[in-house]
Design an enzyme around this catalytic site. Sequence first.
Site, short mmCIF file in Angstrom:
data_model
loop_
_atom_site.label_atom_id
_atom_site.label_comp_id
_atom_site.label_asym_id
_atom_site.label_seq_id
_atom_site.Cartn_x
_atom_site.Cartn_y
_atom_site.Cartn_z
NE ARG A 1 17.39 39.77 89.63
CZ ARG A 1 17.73 38.93 88.64
NH1 ARG A 1 16.79 38.38 87.89
NH2 ARG A 1 18.97 38.62 88.39
CE LYS A 2 14.43 44.47 83.36
NZ LYS A 2 13.57 44.81 82.23
CG ASP B 1 31.87 47.68 83.43
OD1 ASP B 1 30.72 47.87 83.84
OD2 ASP B 1 32.34 46.54 83.24
#
Length: 273
Positions: free
Chosen positions: A233-234, A188
């Site tokens: 925005r992705k 992450d």
Amino acid sequence: MFSKRGCSHCTFQNCPVRPYAKRKPNTKQADCIYDCLDLWLVKWAGLLGDGHQLHGISTFSFQTWLSQARQSKDYALPNSSWSQGMMDLYSRFLEMCKDGTWKRIPSYTWLYRSTQLNLKKSLKLTSEKERKETRLFPRNMDTEGVGFEYAMFLNPSEKRMVCLFQPGPYLEGHPGFAHGGSTATIIDSTIGGCAIFVAGRVMTANLSINYRNPIPLGSVVLVDSKVDQVEGRKVFLSCQVRSIDGQTLHAEATALFIRLDSTKSLQQQMSSQ
Ligand SMILES: CCCCCCCCCCCCCC(=O)SCCNC(=O)CCNC(=O)[C@H](O)C(C)(C)COP(=O)(O)OP(=O)(O)OC[C@H]1O[C@@H](n2cnc3c(N)ncnc32)[C@H](O)[C@@H]1OP(=O)(O)O
């Protein structure tokens, strides 16, 4: 108690800890000073507790000073817990930084410091409180080698971020192996760092991991992430975690990050949703 010889490791004149030690290659003088002072504190101040005086220095003020010094310490530089494999891989990437293709990403305990130095443009944190009080989770252990030992390198043109990761004993899940949550954390963080550089302020919306082979504690793996696609925005990314020789695939992941409004603080952002 204080050595008149000084520490050959860092040339700190009053260091009682390592008078004979040789300076390690790639170790910055400043880092060595902090290491020496750390050991000194553990040995003396820790035993005595706050408020005592050692040769006229209050242990309390010394600890405050040390904590400030720690904030400016770059934890992505080699330390004595790094294995030869980690050092070799680090040197290889450092070499690739010379022509500007790759960039070494410094890493501090506090996001405040990171935003000053390497996230200034991409991660606009507007709240002073947010900047000063955000402590990065993977840098949550002060003792070297016990938790997340890692260093990241960015390849801006390939929109790729790699992370050299050596999991320490506090990350144990099954005996002798890294906990899957720690693997998820480092994935992450690596993917997140990559997304930040490409899109600015982002948050993980989805992270999907396939664990293929367990990661032995103390081994070194390469977390290799890249941006696959940006749609509004992705930000879609993918990642592989492999052994240094590339032969073992430990995990692979895909992720979706969503770009947030960089002019708002996180609190403002969340309350407006
Ligand atoms: C770089 C330097 C080195 C590194 C240093 C620093 C490293 C730091 C790294 C830190 C790394 C650690 C990082 C962490 O740990 S971040 C912590 C973990 N993440 C969270 O807590 C996030 C919680 N979720 C949210 O806050 C919101 O849901 C967000 C902000 C994500 C989106 O809410 P927002 O209201 O803004 O957007 P929207 O709902 O209008 O959606 C917009 C579009 O996105 C689509 N969508 C949304 N969600 C999903 C989903 N799950 N699957 C598929 N699609 C999804 C959605 O359909 C829509 O699409 P469309 O209808 O427009 O087509």
